[in-house]
Design a protein around this motif. Structure first.
Motif, PDB file in Angstrom:
ATOM      1  N   LEU A  88      33.948   1.198  23.351  1.00 28.13           N
ATOM      2  CA  LEU A  88      33.401   1.922  24.120  1.00 28.13           C
ATOM      3  C   LEU A  88      32.683   3.404  23.713  1.00 28.13           C
ATOM      4  O   LEU A  88      31.037   4.026  24.004  1.00 28.13           O
ATOM      5  CB  LEU A  88      34.271   3.099  25.228  1.00 28.13           C
ATOM      6  N   GLU A  92      28.400   3.178  23.306  1.00 28.65           N
ATOM      7  CA  GLU A  92      27.896   4.176  23.586  1.00 28.65           C
ATOM      8  C   GLU A  92      26.634   4.778  22.062  1.00 28.65           C
ATOM      9  O   GLU A  92      25.675   5.475  22.416  1.00 28.65           O
ATOM     10  CB  GLU A  92      28.903   5.328  23.096  1.00 28.65           C
ATOM     11  N   ASP A 103      32.414  -6.660  28.513  1.00 27.25           N
ATOM     12  CA  ASP A 103      32.520  -6.235  30.005  1.00 27.25           C
ATOM     13  C   ASP A 103      33.678  -7.045  30.724  1.00 27.25           C
ATOM     14  O   ASP A 103      34.545  -6.249  31.169  1.00 27.25           O
ATOM     15  CB  ASP A 103      31.398  -5.972  31.098  1.00 27.25           C
ATOM     16  N   ARG A 107      37.846  -5.736  30.525  1.00 27.28           N
ATOM     17  CA  ARG A 107      38.788  -5.042  32.031  1.00 27.28           C
ATOM     18  C   ARG A 107      40.274  -6.033  31.593  1.00 27.28           C
ATOM     19  O   ARG A 107      40.655  -5.462  32.274  1.00 27.28           O
ATOM     20  CB  ARG A 107      37.563  -5.685  32.843  1.00 27.28           C
ATOM     21  N   ASP A 214      31.329   9.693  30.913  1.00 31.27           N
ATOM     22  CA  ASP A 214      31.337   8.854  31.521  1.00 31.27           C
ATOM     23  C   ASP A 214      32.303   8.180  30.785  1.00 31.27           C
ATOM     24  O   ASP A 214      32.574   7.322  32.293  1.00 31.27           O
ATOM     25  CB  ASP A 214      29.691   8.860  31.443  1.00 31.27           C
ATOM     26  N   ARG A 215      32.138   8.008  29.653  1.00 30.31           N
ATOM     27  CA  ARG A 215      32.792   6.577  29.219  1.00 30.31           C
ATOM     28  C   ARG A 215      34.272   6.845  29.729  1.00 30.31           C
ATOM     29  O   ARG A 215      35.202   5.933  29.506  1.00 30.31           O
ATOM     30  CB  ARG A 215      33.275   6.873  27.933  1.00 30.31           C
ATOM     31  N   CYS A 216      34.921   7.891  29.511  1.00 31.22           N
ATOM     32  CA  CYS A 216      36.208   9.078  30.188  1.00 31.22           C
ATOM     33  C   CYS A 216      36.084   8.102  31.395  1.00 31.22           C
ATOM     34  O   CYS A 216      37.836   7.457  32.022  1.00 31.22           O
ATOM     35  CB  CYS A 216      36.244  10.118  29.847  1.00 31.22           C
ATOM     36  N   LYS A 217      35.255   8.293  32.392  1.00 31.60           N
ATOM     37  CA  LYS A 217      35.460   7.799  33.622  1.00 31.60           C
ATOM     38  C   LYS A 217      35.928   6.540  33.636  1.00 31.60           C
ATOM     39  O   LYS A 217      36.925   5.942  34.575  1.00 31.60           O
ATOM     40  CB  LYS A 217      33.923   8.545  34.606  1.00 31.60           C
ATOM     41  N   THR A 218      35.233   5.505  33.154  1.00 26.65           N
ATOM     42  CA  THR A 218      35.543   3.966  32.976  1.00 26.65           C
ATOM     43  C   THR A 218      36.929   4.080  32.598  1.00 26.65           C
ATOM     44  O   THR A 218      36.773   2.916  33.409  1.00 26.65           O
ATOM     45  CB  THR A 218      34.340   3.281  32.122  1.00 26.65           C
ATOM     46  N   MET A 219      37.078   4.308  31.381  1.00 27.26           N
ATOM     47  CA  MET A 219      38.483   4.243  31.382  1.00 27.26           C
ATOM     48  C   MET A 219      39.917   4.534  31.852  1.00 27.26           C
ATOM     49  O   MET A 219      40.341   3.487  32.408  1.00 27.26           O
ATOM     50  CB  MET A 219      38.277   5.194  29.877  1.00 27.26           C
ATOM     51  N   LYS A 221      39.296   4.450  35.333  1.00 25.85           N
ATOM     52  CA  LYS A 221      39.093   3.448  36.292  1.00 25.85           C
ATOM     53  C   LYS A 221      40.035   1.819  35.843  1.00 25.85           C
ATOM     54  O   LYS A 221      40.838   1.475  36.963  1.00 25.85           O
ATOM     55  CB  LYS A 221      38.073   2.878  36.608  1.00 25.85           C
ATOM     56  N   LEU A 222      39.741   1.690  34.739  1.00 27.91           N
ATOM     57  CA  LEU A 222      40.344   0.183  33.905  1.00 27.91           C
ATOM     58  C   LEU A 222      42.303   0.836  33.926  1.00 27.91           C
ATOM     59  O   LEU A 222      42.771  -0.415  34.665  1.00 27.91           O
ATOM     60  CB  LEU A 222      39.773   0.353  32.803  1.00 27.91           C
TER      61      LEU A 222
END
Length: 316
Positions: A88, A92, A103, A107, A214-219, A221-222
């Motif tokens: 990520l 970025e 992607d 995941r 924002d990348r932390c939010k993605t992480m 979620k995963l």
């Protein structure tokens, strides 16, 4: 300086929990477990989606307890958490191009702990590919490229990352060809992590300061795991049963990444349970008996939860 501050109260509780664990599991040697435990006191500044700045976040020194937290241990699939942050970061900084296939690999690497998906991610991070053995000069270049993730983490300047090694893919049957040569005849170049290093990385993700908010939010979620038995895959693949999440109440929220082989069983988790302090727990266990023991990690998790629920960890 460590990212957490040792605390006499947590030292006592952590030591007592380890003694109870050794009594419960006599086959567990004292050098077959490592643990790092972080407690988030109010006001809680993690899992806020990156609401505070990077500088402010690291100003807070959380309370923690560590047992053998600096010991280098083979991490199995837990290394995938480090590859997650790195890929990520590359995306970025536009060091790699995003794609639906990348992607999908990211995941599957985290949610299903897929080794095949991890292989693609490592290829994308390093610009290398697996294959047959190659001659000395190209292999030297290949090895330098494969160490790019190590160089990235060393550039962060974190004390906890000084002794780690992150340059190997994860395998089912094991490496072949140039990968087998790269890991070393005696596996001396295999991946190695500590529970303190893992805890700090996870702490930065939960805090919203790894790569970007924002990348932390993605992480996050995963990394989120459902505790609903209906949604859990059979066996170890669900990364809940046989791991730290198994002993949590249904109303808990779990974010985690597990790792296991025939010789290790590990887990790291950030946990939120209503009415108590959030906490982060990383536990590594080694040995064939511990790798097959599906009760050990849930037992340790249950002891930690009970101590927090009893108010033992509250600042007096």
């Amino acid at each position: 300086m460590a990212f957490f501050q040792k605390n006499e109260q947590l030292e006592q509780i952590g030591s007592e929990i380890l003694e109870v664990t050794w009594n419960k599991f006599p086959s567990l040697a004292r050098n077959q477990i490592a643990l790092t435990w972080i407690v988030y006191d109010a006001p809680v500044f993690v899992n806020t989606g990156g609401a505070i700045s990077h500088e402010e976040f690291w100003h807070y020194r959380v309370r923690g307890f560590s047992y053998r937290g600096v010991e280098r241990i083979y991490p199995a699939s837990i290394v995938k958490l480090f590859y997650l942050v790195a890929i990520l970061e590359w995306l970025e900084k536009e060091m790699v191009n995003g794609s639906p296939e990348l992607d999908r690999a990211i995941r599957d690497m985290i949610t299903d702990s897929s080794n095949d998906a991890t292989s693609l991610v490592v290829d994308m991070l390093s610009g290398t590919t697996s294959g047959p053995e190659i001659s000395a000069e190209p292999f030297t270049t290949w090895q330098y490229q494969r160490n790019i993730v190590n160089r990235y983490y060393q550039s962060l300047g974190w004390q906890e990352l000084e002794s780690i090694n992150i340059n190997q893919k994860t395998w089912g049957d094991g490496p072949y060809g140039r990968e087998r040569v790269f890991v070393g005849e005696l596996l001396e170049n295999r991946n190695m992590l500590t529970t303190n290093a893992l805890a700090r990385l996870f702490h930065s993700i939960v805090g919203g300061v790894a790569v970007s908010s924002d990348r932390c939010k993605t992480m996050m979620k995963l990394l989120h795991r459902s505790l609903d038995p209906v949604e859990l895959l059979p066996g170890d693949e669900n990364q809940v049963q046989g791991f730290l999440g198994e002993s949590l109440p249904p109303q808990a929220q779990l974010w985690s990444k597990a790792g296991w082989t025939s010789r290790v069983r590990h887990d790291c988790a950030y946990i939120e349970v209503p009415t108590i302090q959030p906490y982060l727990l990383t536990v590594f266990t080694e040995g064939e008996a511990q790798a097959q023991n599906r009760e050990l990690l849930p037992f340790v998790s249950a002891q930690i939860l009970a101590a927090i629920q009893a108010g033992k960890t509250m600042i007096m």
